[in-house]
Scaffold this active site. Structure first.
Site, PDB file in Angstrom:
ATOM      1  N   CYS A  72       7.572  -0.450   3.251  1.00 34.72           N
ATOM      2  CA  CYS A  72       8.657   0.105   2.432  1.00 34.72           C
ATOM      3  C   CYS A  72       8.991   1.541   2.867  1.00 34.72           C
ATOM      4  CB  CYS A  72       8.236   0.158   0.972  1.00 34.72           C
ATOM      5  SG  CYS A  72       8.047  -1.430   0.182  1.00 34.72           S
ATOM      6  N   GLU A  74       9.335   4.204   0.985  1.00 33.84           N
ATOM      7  CA  GLU A  74       8.540   5.250   0.325  1.00 33.84           C
ATOM      8  C   GLU A  74       7.225   5.484   1.068  1.00 33.84           C
ATOM      9  OE1 GLU A  74      10.004   2.630  -1.006  1.00 33.84           O
ATOM     10  OE2 GLU A  74      10.526   2.905  -3.110  1.00 33.84           O
ATOM     11  N   CYS A 111       8.285  -0.316  -5.410  1.00 36.65           N
ATOM     12  CA  CYS A 111       7.512  -1.541  -5.672  1.00 36.65           C
ATOM     13  C   CYS A 111       6.102  -1.163  -6.143  1.00 36.65           C
ATOM     14  CB  CYS A 111       7.453  -2.415  -4.418  1.00 36.65           C
ATOM     15  SG  CYS A 111       6.269  -1.838  -3.190  1.00 36.65           S
ATOM     16  N   CYS A 114       3.855   0.641  -3.558  1.00 32.39           N
ATOM     17  CA  CYS A 114       4.280   2.035  -3.354  1.00 32.39           C
ATOM     18  C   CYS A 114       3.863   2.895  -4.541  1.00 32.39           C
ATOM     19  CB  CYS A 114       5.788   2.125  -3.143  1.00 32.39           C
ATOM     20  SG  CYS A 114       6.289   1.549  -1.508  1.00 32.39           S
TER      21      CYS A 114
HETATM   22  N1  THU Z   1      11.705  -2.016  -0.197  1.00 32.77           N
HETATM   23  C1  THU Z   1      11.513  -0.667  -0.026  1.00 32.77           C
HETATM   24  O1  THU Z   1      11.548  -0.154   1.101  1.00 32.77           O
HETATM   25  N2  THU Z   1      11.281   0.087  -1.129  1.00 32.77           N
HETATM   26  C2  THU Z   1      11.313  -0.379  -2.406  1.00 32.77           C
HETATM   27  O2  THU Z   1      11.149   0.399  -3.321  1.00 32.77           O
HETATM   28  C3  THU Z   1      11.540  -1.795  -2.672  1.00 32.77           C
HETATM   29  C4  THU Z   1      11.633  -2.671  -1.484  1.00 32.77           C
HETATM   30  C5  THU Z   1      12.003  -2.822   0.988  1.00 32.77           C
HETATM   31  C6  THU Z   1      10.930  -3.781   1.413  1.00 32.77           C
HETATM   32  C7  THU Z   1      11.753  -4.790   2.195  1.00 32.77           C
HETATM   33  O3  THU Z   1      11.932  -4.290   3.512  1.00 32.77           O
HETATM   34  C8  THU Z   1      13.097  -4.794   1.494  1.00 32.77           C
HETATM   35  O4  THU Z   1      13.151  -3.602   0.728  1.00 32.77           O
HETATM   36  C9  THU Z   1      13.318  -5.987   0.598  1.00 32.77           C
HETATM   37  O5  THU Z   1      12.276  -6.142  -0.276  1.00 32.77           O
END
Ligand code: THU
Length: 169
Positions: A72, A74, A111, A114
């Site tokens: 992710c 973050e 998420c 994170c």
């Molecule tokens: N994702 C993030 O980078 N941060 C979040 O807070 C939620 C989800 C990304 C993970 C994945 O690459 C995409 O969003 C779809 O879930």
């Protein structure tokens, strides 16, 4: 039977109501979505961290054909900051997301994994991190990751509550 009720205060701001520093951090998070590698979800997330010296570090989601190997936005940003500036406190985080080329109308929230990592960052630097979660219609703001992760598991749980020499084997 007892009941425990947990409450969370979330401030909801329009962009115009944010401070100049907050606007700048949000803008950097929005810009960071552009370099996301999100070929599987097409959901591009950008994160911008404010360090105590005013420096801004950004990150974005990095996906992989083996899905769980991706990361992710973050955590990409936090791990970069921790790897390169381990002595600088992280005081704020802004996160924004772009879906099908448009910034989301719903706020993007970190998420669970994170949130756990952000909790560790607050514990490590003994400093609460303001979190700004962007949407085109409003920005959710909390003063600490603890607001997003009640009943969390943290370092205090690993500290023995009884002195080891009182435990008999
Ligand atoms: N994702 C993030 O980078 N941060 C979040 O807070 C939620 C989800 C990304 C993970 C994945 O690459 C995409 O969003 C779809 O879930």
């Amino acid at each position: 039977m007892k009941e425990i009720n947990l409450t969370t205060k979330i401030s909801v701001y329009l962009l115009d109501e944010c401070t100049e520093a907050e606007k700048k951090l949000i803008e950097r998070a929005k810009q960071a979505t552009k370099n996301a590698y999100a070929r599987y979800s097409n959901f591009k997330v950008g994160a911008a961290l404010l360090l105590e010296n005013g420096e801004i570090i950004t990150g974005n989601n990095q996906e992989n054909a083996a899905y769980p190997s991706g990361l992710c936005a973050e955590r990409t940003a936090v791990f970069f900051a921790n790897a390169n500036y381990p002595d600088r406190k992280i005081v704020a985080l802004a996160v924004a997301a772009c879906s099908n080329g448009k910034f989301t109308k719903e706020v993007i929230t970190p998420c669970g994994a994170c949130r756990q990592v952000l909790l560790e960052v607050e514990a490590r630097y003994k400093t609460p991190m303001k979190i700004l979660m962007y949407s085109e219609e409003g920005i959710y703001v909390v003063d600490s990751i603890k607001d997003l992760l009640p009943l969390s598991f943290g370092d205090a749980m690993l500290t023995p509550r009884v002195s080891p020499d009182t435990i008999s084997h």
